[in-house]
Design a protein around this motif. Structure first.
Motif, short mmCIF file in Angstrom:
data_model
loop_
_atom_site.label_atom_id
_atom_site.label_comp_id
_atom_site.label_asym_id
_atom_site.label_seq_id
_atom_site.Cartn_x
_atom_site.Cartn_y
_atom_site.Cartn_z
N LYS A 49 0.83 -1.20 0.00
CA LYS A 49 0.00 0.00 0.00
C LYS A 49 0.87 1.26 0.00
O LYS A 49 0.55 2.24 -0.69
CB LYS A 49 -0.94 0.01 1.21
N GLN A 50 1.96 1.23 0.76
CA GLN A 50 2.87 2.37 0.79
C GLN A 50 3.55 2.56 -0.57
O GLN A 50 3.72 3.69 -1.03
CB GLN A 50 3.92 2.18 1.89
N LEU A 51 3.92 1.46 -1.20
CA LEU A 51 4.53 1.54 -2.52
C LEU A 51 3.55 2.12 -3.53
O LEU A 51 3.91 2.99 -4.33
CB LEU A 51 5.00 0.14 -2.96
N ALA A 52 2.31 1.67 -3.49
CA ALA A 52 1.28 2.19 -4.40
C ALA A 52 1.07 3.69 -4.16
O ALA A 52 0.95 4.46 -5.12
CB ALA A 52 -0.03 1.43 -4.19
N ALA A 53 1.05 4.10 -2.91
CA ALA A 53 0.87 5.52 -2.60
C ALA A 53 2.03 6.35 -3.14
O ALA A 53 1.83 7.46 -3.66
CB ALA A 53 0.72 5.72 -1.10
N GLY A 54 3.24 5.82 -3.04
CA GLY A 54 4.40 6.52 -3.58
C GLY A 54 4.33 6.68 -5.08
O GLY A 54 4.62 7.75 -5.62
N PHE A 55 3.93 5.63 -5.79
CA PHE A 55 3.77 5.72 -7.23
C PHE A 55 2.67 6.71 -7.61
O PHE A 55 2.79 7.46 -8.57
CB PHE A 55 3.48 4.34 -7.84
N ALA A 56 1.59 6.70 -6.84
CA ALA A 56 0.48 7.62 -7.11
C ALA A 56 0.93 9.07 -6.96
O ALA A 56 0.58 9.92 -7.78
CB ALA A 56 -0.69 7.32 -6.18
N ARG A 57 1.73 9.36 -5.92
CA ARG A 57 2.24 10.73 -5.72
C ARG A 57 3.15 11.15 -6.87
O ARG A 57 3.12 12.30 -7.29
CB ARG A 57 3.01 10.82 -4.40
#
Length: 109
Positions: A49-57
């Motif tokens: 989830k943290q990785l996905a949030a980083g890519f989204a940012r």
């Protein structure tokens, strides 16, 4: 401004066509980048989830994201095109401003 640049009409037309082509391609990239803020398929673990949030940012929603960078280039090329469309006179006035804009976008990448 005391300087004046006179561009032949066919040269202006060519420059405008190039700018329009670049802007059209950047518009396509901007539409594609709209979806970059939605990162899915990383799984349910907290680290995923943290990785996905980083890519989204990095994709959209922040001043440094891909979507915003593409939009900044669109603004800069539109101003460049408009300056040339005036026959070159506005180009001298705008030259350093749009060069500075492009340079600042590239430096922030």
């Amino acid at each position: 401004m005391s300087e004046f640049v006179r561009l032949e009409p066919h040269v202006i037309d060519e420059i405008l066509a190039i700018c329009d082509t670049v802007i059209a391609e950047l518009d396509k990239a901007s539409r594609i980048a709209d979806g970059l803020g939605r990162a899915e398929g990383f799984g349910e673990f907290e680290s995923a989830k943290q990785l996905a949030a980083g890519f989204a940012r990095k994709g959209a929603g922040t001043p440094e994201s891909a979507k915003e960078r593409v939009d900044q280039f669109i603004v800069a090329f539109t101003q460049l095109r408009d300056a040339f469309a005036s026959g070159g006179e506005a180009f001298l006035e705008a030259e350093f401003d749009w060069v500075r804009q492009l340079a600042s976008i590239e430096q922030e990448l």
